[in-house]
Write an enzyme that holds these catalytic residues in place. Sequence first.
Site, PDB file in Angstrom:
ATOM      1  N   ASP A  66      39.627  37.819  35.689  1.00 19.91           N
ATOM      2  CA  ASP A  66      39.339  36.645  36.523  1.00 19.91           C
ATOM      3  C   ASP A  66      38.136  36.862  37.432  1.00 19.91           C
ATOM      4  O   ASP A  66      37.733  35.948  38.157  1.00 19.91           O
ATOM      5  CB  ASP A  66      40.568  36.241  37.341  1.00 19.91           C
ATOM      6  CG  ASP A  66      41.138  37.370  38.192  1.00 19.91           C
ATOM      7  OD1 ASP A  66      41.170  38.511  37.718  1.00 19.91           O
ATOM      8  OD2 ASP A  66      41.564  37.098  39.332  1.00 19.91           O
ATOM      9  N   HIS A  67      37.540  38.059  37.357  1.00 16.18           N
ATOM     10  CA  HIS A  67      36.354  38.334  38.169  1.00 16.18           C
ATOM     11  C   HIS A  67      35.092  38.527  37.328  1.00 16.18           C
ATOM     12  O   HIS A  67      34.004  38.657  37.897  1.00 16.18           O
ATOM     13  CB  HIS A  67      36.599  39.553  39.053  1.00 16.18           C
ATOM     14  CG  HIS A  67      37.658  39.306  40.082  1.00 16.18           C
ATOM     15  ND1 HIS A  67      37.391  38.943  41.379  1.00 16.18           N
ATOM     16  CD2 HIS A  67      39.020  39.318  39.961  1.00 16.18           C
ATOM     17  CE1 HIS A  67      38.537  38.753  42.028  1.00 16.18           C
ATOM     18  NE2 HIS A  67      39.529  38.973  41.174  1.00 16.18           N
ATOM     19  N   HIS A 144      43.286  48.485  44.978  1.00 19.08           N
ATOM     20  CA  HIS A 144      43.861  47.568  44.009  1.00 19.08           C
ATOM     21  C   HIS A 144      44.337  48.363  42.794  1.00 19.08           C
ATOM     22  O   HIS A 144      44.188  49.581  42.739  1.00 19.08           O
ATOM     23  CB  HIS A 144      42.809  46.509  43.628  1.00 19.08           C
ATOM     24  CG  HIS A 144      43.370  45.332  42.905  1.00 19.08           C
ATOM     25  ND1 HIS A 144      44.516  44.685  43.305  1.00 19.08           N
ATOM     26  CD2 HIS A 144      42.942  44.670  41.791  1.00 19.08           C
ATOM     27  CE1 HIS A 144      44.762  43.683  42.472  1.00 19.08           C
ATOM     28  NE2 HIS A 144      43.829  43.660  41.548  1.00 19.08           N
TER      29      HIS A 144
END
Length: 318
Positions: A66-67, A144
Amino acid sequence: MTFSVTILGSNSATPAYGRHPTAQVVNHYEKLFLVDCGEGTQMQFERYHIKRSRVEHIFISHLHGDHYFGLIGLLTSFALNKRSKPLWIYAPADLKNIIEVHLNVTGGWENLGYEIYWYKIAFDAPQVIYENNHLSVETIVLNHSLPCVGFLFREKMRGRNIHKHKIEEFQLSIESIAHIKAGGDYTTPEGVVVSNQEFTYEALPPRAYAFCTDTTIIADNIAQLKGVHTLYHEATFLSEHAERAAATLHSTAAQAALFARDAQIGQLLLGHFSAKYSNLEPLLQEAKNIFPNTALAIEGVTFHVLQQPPKEKNTADL
């Protein structure tokens, strides 16, 4: 001088409720920088009338799709539009290999028609990865499930400004103006020395914008981000879902607000919203109860990085 960020995407993981995955454009002195490139980013360029051809530097925080899933489409569109000027991409090392797999199917790098220069990001400590005469970009180490960094855009200290009326009063030449702006005194044709202080005044202090996505809160980052004028910080969940946030190494809106308060941030922008929430107002209120100068990173909104708490404006052509 312009220093702003326009939100192109602010959702996490998947598109939902009209929100797109992470992407934003930082405009500094009309130089455009793309930060992350989630699915649909080039469509957002079109939607908000931002000329993607003006982007020369792209920063990718980490390798969750998603990045960066929008990157291959953007790169090939550049080629279709006959881009000739080079592009710089600052990203985890493996991203080059991922893009290469796609390009090899259609003929390889040479078919792009323009050069791409890759900067391999390190994740062990902050590092300056880009700078020009006016701005530097430094990584922010995040926490993360994959190696991940944020990006700190910080202006460099500017020299003293010269009073326009003094230029007219003394009929200053270009050479004299340059000498004075460099700190020198001025000597009149009659030999009288006039102090630099009479011609100049201090420039505004440098401004800073920080982008922190996909991370738990890291107290050690407070020192690096102390006093930043505008901070975009992920706020994937509400506090009622704090266990889910911890399990997935994300933050809640309240945690982002506490960080902003402790780091004495000017304005906090919340983003990277979970698809659990169709209504974002509860996240905003949760954060504002702790840090009042908070806004939602709504797509199409341009936030200006100012010395005073920034104001927001509906998107305009960049």
